[in-house]
Design a protein around this motif. Structure first.
Motif, PDB file in Angstrom:
ATOM      1  N   LYS A  50       0.832  -1.204   0.000  1.00 26.85           N
ATOM      2  CA  LYS A  50       0.000   0.000   0.000  1.00 26.85           C
ATOM      3  C   LYS A  50       0.869   1.258   0.000  1.00 26.85           C
ATOM      4  O   LYS A  50       0.546   2.258  -0.666  1.00 26.85           O
ATOM      5  N   ILE A  51       1.991   1.225   0.764  1.00 24.98           N
ATOM      6  CA  ILE A  51       2.889   2.393   0.782  1.00 24.98           C
ATOM      7  C   ILE A  51       3.482   2.632  -0.602  1.00 24.98           C
ATOM      8  O   ILE A  51       3.525   3.762  -1.116  1.00 24.98           O
ATOM      9  N   VAL A  52       3.961   1.537  -1.241  1.00 30.35           N
ATOM     10  CA  VAL A  52       4.544   1.675  -2.580  1.00 30.35           C
ATOM     11  C   VAL A  52       3.491   2.164  -3.570  1.00 30.35           C
ATOM     12  O   VAL A  52       3.765   3.000  -4.429  1.00 30.35           O
ATOM     13  N   ALA A  53       2.254   1.657  -3.444  1.00 29.59           N
ATOM     14  CA  ALA A  53       1.184   2.084  -4.353  1.00 29.59           C
ATOM     15  C   ALA A  53       0.883   3.569  -4.174  1.00 29.59           C
ATOM     16  O   ALA A  53       0.664   4.309  -5.145  1.00 29.59           O
ATOM     17  N   GLY A  54       0.879   4.033  -2.905  1.00 27.54           N
ATOM     18  CA  GLY A  54       0.627   5.453  -2.685  1.00 27.54           C
ATOM     19  C   GLY A  54       1.744   6.330  -3.229  1.00 27.54           C
ATOM     20  O   GLY A  54       1.489   7.396  -3.817  1.00 27.54           O
ATOM     21  N   ASN A  55       2.994   5.892  -3.058  1.00 29.69           N
ATOM     22  CA  ASN A  55       4.113   6.677  -3.573  1.00 29.69           C
ATOM     23  C   ASN A  55       4.164   6.681  -5.095  1.00 29.69           C
ATOM     24  O   ASN A  55       4.639   7.630  -5.719  1.00 29.69           O
ATOM     25  N   ALA A  56       3.700   5.577  -5.709  1.00 35.41           N
ATOM     26  CA  ALA A  56       3.809   5.470  -7.168  1.00 35.41           C
ATOM     27  C   ALA A  56       2.647   6.107  -7.902  1.00 35.41           C
ATOM     28  O   ALA A  56       2.642   6.154  -9.139  1.00 35.41           O
ATOM     29  N   ARG A  57       1.676   6.630  -7.194  1.00 31.83           N
ATOM     30  CA  ARG A  57       0.488   7.163  -7.859  1.00 31.83           C
ATOM     31  C   ARG A  57       0.864   8.295  -8.824  1.00 31.83           C
ATOM     32  O   ARG A  57       0.456   8.336  -9.984  1.00 31.83           O
ATOM     33  N   GLU A  58       1.669   9.231  -8.328  1.00 40.23           N
ATOM     34  CA  GLU A  58       2.020  10.393  -9.164  1.00 40.23           C
ATOM     35  C   GLU A  58       2.878   9.979 -10.345  1.00 40.23           C
ATOM     36  O   GLU A  58       2.654  10.434 -11.483  1.00 40.23           O
ATOM     37  N   SER A  59       3.865   9.088 -10.130  1.00 42.18           N
ATOM     38  CA  SER A  59       4.747   8.660 -11.224  1.00 42.18           C
ATOM     39  C   SER A  59       3.967   7.945 -12.304  1.00 42.18           C
ATOM     40  O   SER A  59       4.192   8.154 -13.507  1.00 42.18           O
ATOM     41  N   VAL A  60       3.044   7.067 -11.910  1.00 45.56           N
ATOM     42  CA  VAL A  60       2.255   6.325 -12.910  1.00 45.56           C
ATOM     43  C   VAL A  60       1.344   7.271 -13.659  1.00 45.56           C
ATOM     44  O   VAL A  60       1.179   7.175 -14.880  1.00 45.56           O
ATOM     45  N   ALA A  61       0.748   8.223 -12.938  1.00 45.95           N
ATOM     46  CA  ALA A  61      -0.152   9.166 -13.600  1.00 45.95           C
ATOM     47  C   ALA A  61       0.594  10.018 -14.617  1.00 45.95           C
ATOM     48  O   ALA A  61       0.068  10.345 -15.694  1.00 45.95           O
ATOM     49  N   LEU A  62       1.857  10.419 -14.293  1.00 49.25           N
ATOM     50  CA  LEU A  62       2.664  11.254 -15.207  1.00 49.25           C
ATOM     51  C   LEU A  62       3.537  10.419 -16.146  1.00 49.25           C
ATOM     52  O   LEU A  62       4.296  10.978 -16.934  1.00 49.25           O
ATOM     53  N   ASP A  63       3.445   9.084 -16.027  1.00 45.48           N
ATOM     54  CA  ASP A  63       4.235   8.176 -16.872  1.00 45.48           C
ATOM     55  C   ASP A  63       5.735   8.463 -16.716  1.00 45.48           C
ATOM     56  O   ASP A  63       6.495   8.504 -17.666  1.00 45.48           O
ATOM     57  N   ASP A  64       6.146   8.667 -15.435  1.00 46.59           N
ATOM     58  CA  ASP A  64       7.544   8.974 -15.135  1.00 46.59           C
ATOM     59  C   ASP A  64       8.157   7.755 -14.455  1.00 46.59           C
ATOM     60  O   ASP A  64       8.234   7.673 -13.225  1.00 46.59           O
ATOM     61  N   ASN A  65       8.582   6.761 -15.253  1.00 42.37           N
ATOM     62  CA  ASN A  65       9.097   5.521 -14.667  1.00 42.37           C
ATOM     63  C   ASN A  65      10.499   5.684 -14.109  1.00 42.37           C
ATOM     64  O   ASN A  65      10.935   4.944 -13.222  1.00 42.37           O
ATOM     65  N   SER A  66      11.291   6.633 -14.612  1.00 44.72           N
ATOM     66  CA  SER A  66      12.654   6.814 -14.107  1.00 44.72           C
ATOM     67  C   SER A  66      12.622   7.297 -12.658  1.00 44.72           C
ATOM     68  O   SER A  66      13.398   6.838 -11.806  1.00 44.72           O
ATOM     69  N   ASN A  67      11.721   8.258 -12.359  1.00 40.72           N
ATOM     70  CA  ASN A  67      11.602   8.746 -10.992  1.00 40.72           C
ATOM     71  C   ASN A  67      11.155   7.628 -10.051  1.00 40.72           C
ATOM     72  O   ASN A  67      11.642   7.491  -8.928  1.00 40.72           O
ATOM     73  N   GLU A  68      10.231   6.784 -10.532  1.00 37.30           N
ATOM     74  CA  GLU A  68       9.725   5.688  -9.697  1.00 37.30           C
ATOM     75  C   GLU A  68      10.795   4.643  -9.477  1.00 37.30           C
ATOM     76  O   GLU A  68      10.909   4.041  -8.417  1.00 37.30           O
ATOM     77  N   THR A  69      11.631   4.399 -10.503  1.00 35.77           N
ATOM     78  CA  THR A  69      12.718   3.413 -10.348  1.00 35.77           C
ATOM     79  C   THR A  69      13.684   3.873  -9.274  1.00 35.77           C
ATOM     80  O   THR A  69      14.158   3.070  -8.453  1.00 35.77           O
ATOM     81  N   ARG A  70      13.980   5.172  -9.212  1.00 34.12           N
ATOM     82  CA  ARG A  70      14.878   5.693  -8.170  1.00 34.12           C
ATOM     83  C   ARG A  70      14.238   5.554  -6.784  1.00 34.12           C
ATOM     84  O   ARG A  70      14.892   5.224  -5.803  1.00 34.12           O
ATOM     85  N   ARG A  71      12.926   5.815  -6.730  1.00 33.78           N
ATOM     86  CA  ARG A  71      12.250   5.684  -5.443  1.00 33.78           C
ATOM     87  C   ARG A  71      12.277   4.228  -4.963  1.00 33.78           C
ATOM     88  O   ARG A  71      12.469   3.945  -3.776  1.00 33.78           O
ATOM     89  N   LEU A  72      12.049   3.281  -5.900  1.00 37.27           N
ATOM     90  CA  LEU A  72      12.043   1.863  -5.518  1.00 37.27           C
ATOM     91  C   LEU A  72      13.411   1.402  -5.056  1.00 37.27           C
ATOM     92  O   LEU A  72      13.541   0.441  -4.288  1.00 37.27           O
ATOM     93  N   ALA A  73      14.479   2.074  -5.527  1.00 34.23           N
ATOM     94  CA  ALA A  73      15.838   1.660  -5.146  1.00 34.23           C
ATOM     95  C   ALA A  73      16.058   1.843  -3.653  1.00 34.23           C
ATOM     96  O   ALA A  73      16.935   1.201  -3.058  1.00 34.23           O
ATOM     97  N   THR A  74      15.287   2.728  -3.002  1.00 33.73           N
ATOM     98  CA  THR A  74      15.452   2.939  -1.559  1.00 33.73           C
ATOM     99  C   THR A  74      15.005   1.714  -0.760  1.00 33.73           C
ATOM    100  O   THR A  74      15.294   1.612   0.434  1.00 33.73           O
ATOM    101  N   LEU A  75      14.301   0.769  -1.404  1.00 33.23           N
ATOM    102  CA  LEU A  75      13.871  -0.452  -0.702  1.00 33.23           C
ATOM    103  C   LEU A  75      15.036  -1.382  -0.414  1.00 33.23           C
ATOM    104  O   LEU A  75      14.864  -2.410   0.253  1.00 33.23           O
TER     105      LEU A  75
END
Length: 548
Positions: A50-75
């Motif tokens: 749920k946390i990842v889904a909430g954080n990825a909402r903006e990236s998916v809506a703007l189709d910004d996968n590079s920003n989301e990939t960097r965010r996922l790297a913090t895992l």
């Protein structure tokens, strides 16, 4: 029988019961703790998703996968998360596409889980990992999904840690129980051994004056007092036994006299019972004869039904012919007969005379068949019979008994021109009783059925196999099916003597045997075998079925 030591037995029983109780308790406790920990881990993996889904909402809506990939790297800071996939729901096609992913260092990427998204709406746990799928919502609309897979290493570590603690506590408790049991055993076995020594001395020397002293243990003190009371009673019993032996000799003499009197009374009772049994056999024989005569009377009563049809048709045809003859006589007297009218009159005469001839001949055949069957039923004299002709007479005599031959056909299998010498009367009675038994009991409640009768020569015996596909015989009366008065139609017209009569005719009159096989709703099979004198035994087989 192998003896058991109380010392060893007490320790073994206490330790065994304690071990079983502790084992069951620890097993339930460990299982409960592991289940609770699994539920908490499933809740944890769901929270991560749920946390990842909430954080990825903006990236998916703007189709910004590079920003989301960097965010996922913090895992990478989490030892728990192994793989994360983010799928984007294409607005045009409505299909899922791969958007971004995270794979823990040292683990190979896993394929996309498009087909399992719907199944993973609730977190699931497998042998090596946990997984869950969470929708990415934007204004209450699904724009994508997060697939997250977590490690189960913490669950396994927790489980083994719980098992280790349980085993340690189990061993410590078992050792403490063993020490306590040894101390308890000393307090129990020492006074018990003293009681055993005294009891052994009494048994060896038969000295019933010995008594067991008091003990510091209340239970053993009660046991000693009870044994002392028992010793007192044994002494009194020995004295009573001596007096009783003298009285027993007197009682034996009186008992012998009573036995003699009772034996005489039993002999008289047995004579009365034998006389009563003989009278019952006579009544039974009379009932069987009554059943035979009732069967013959039933057949004779049905003759009118069969013969009435051809005679009625003959009367109708003759009356019609008489009316036509009167009309023709009137026209003849008035000399008004034309050639066509006379030719039509001759045709009508020929047709009506043919009807009269056929039906009168049919009536004659029926009467002949009934006469032969009636003679056979009242006679036990040997006669040569041809099987097919004999069966036609039998089936003809059965038809008046409300036998619907269209719904319940009877098929006979026998060699062509098979002739044997036997008693046709008893054989006729046997077959009629079997057929009537099928109609009354086997086909009760059924709209159709089939009867098959096979005749076969085996050496000098004729074997008849009778089968039907009716209701079969209930299990509770199969073993007594040939006993008299056994019927399932008690109070509904059934006498219970039909099969008993057939059994007596086969075994006593024909000198053969009859066997019976049946399963409920699978029909019945009777095998009748008796000696005959073979007159003609052709090899070819011929079948015929009862016709209306």
């Amino acid at each position: 029988m192998q003896s058991i030591s109380l010392k060893r037995g007490l320790i073994v029983v206490v330790l065994l019961v304690t071990a079983i109780a502790l084992g069951i308790g620890f097993t339930i406790n460990v299982f409960s703790q592991v289940n609770q920990y699994q539920e908490s881990m499933l809740a944890r993996v769901t929270s991560y998703a749920k946390i990842v889904a909430g954080n990825a909402r903006e990236s998916v809506a703007l189709d910004d996968n590079s920003n989301e990939t960097r965010r996922l790297a913090t895992l990478a800071n989490s030892q728990f998360v192994q793989h994360v996939h983010i799928y984007r729901l294409e607005p045009t096609s409505g299909e899922l596409s791969f958007f971004a992913s995270y794979n823990k260092e040292g683990l190979a990427p896993i394929p996309a889980k498009f087909s399992k998204i719907e199944q993973l709406s609730q977190a699931q746990i497998n042998a090596d990992f946990m997984e869950v799928a969470e929708p990415i919502l934007l204004d209450n609309s699904v724009i994508g999904y997060v697939y997250l897979r977590g490690s189960t290493n913490e669950i396994r570590l927790f489980m083994w840690r719980s098992i280790g603690v349980a085993v340690l506590v189990f061993l410590v408790t078992l050792i403490a129980c063993w020490i306590a049991t040894i101390r308890l055993r000393r307090g129990i076995t020492q006074p018990l051994e003293h009681i055993v020594d005294i009891a052994s001395q009494i048994a060896r020397d038969k000295n019933y004056t010995l008594r067991i002293p008091d003990s510091r243990v209340d239970e053993f003190n009660d046991l000693g007092q009870s044994l002392n009371i028992m010793l007192d009673r044994v002494q009194h019993q020995i004295e009573r036994q001596r007096r009783a032996e003298q009285e027993a000799s007197q009682l034996n003499a009186e008992l012998e006299q009573q036995v003699t009197q009772r034996t005489k009374a039993l002999r008289e009772s047995n004579q009365e019972l034998l006389a009563t049994l003989e009278q019952l056999h006579q009544y039974q024989g009379q009932l069987v004869e009554s059943e035979k005569m009732a069967s013959l009377g039933d057949m004779v009563a049905g003759i009118a039904h069969e013969v009435n049809t051809p005679i009625g048709l003959s009367v109708t045809a003759s009356t019609l012919l008489q009316d036509k003859l009167a009309v023709m006589q009137e026209k003849f007297n008035e000399k008004r007969i034309s050639t066509n009218e006379f030719a039509r009159f001759l045709g009508d005469c020929d047709e009506n005379l043919a009807i009269i001839y056929r039906n009168v001949n049919r009536a004659a055949e029926l009467i002949t068949s009934f006469k032969q069957v009636a003679v056979d039923q009242s006679s036990e004299v040997d006669r040569t019979i041809e099987i097919h002709n004999f069966m036609r007479d039998v089936l003809t005599s059965v038809k008046p008994r409300r036998l619907d031959i269209e719904k319940f056909p009877i098929q006979v299998h026998a060699a062509d021109n098979l002739e044997v010498m036997t008693k046709p009367g008893p054989l006729n009675q046997i077959l009629i009783n079997l057929i009537v038994n099928s109609m009354v009991h086997g086909f009760d409640g059924k709209t159709s059925g089939h009867i098959e009768i096979n005749f076969e020569l085996i050496d000098d015996d004729l074997e008849i196999t009778y089968r039907d596909d009716g209701n079969g015989v209930p299990f509770d009366i199969r073993k007594k099916i040939f006993d008299p008065f056994v019927t399932t139609k008690r109070g509904a017209g059934g006498s219970g003597l039909g099969l008993h009569l057939a059994y007596n005719l086969v075994t006593q009159v024909l000198g053969g045997n009859i066997h019976f096989f049946s399963e409920e709703q699978q029909g019945v099979e009777f095998i009748v075998r008796f000696p005959v004198t073979v007159v003609n035994a052709p090899a070819s087989l011929k079948n015929f079925e009862q016709k209306s």
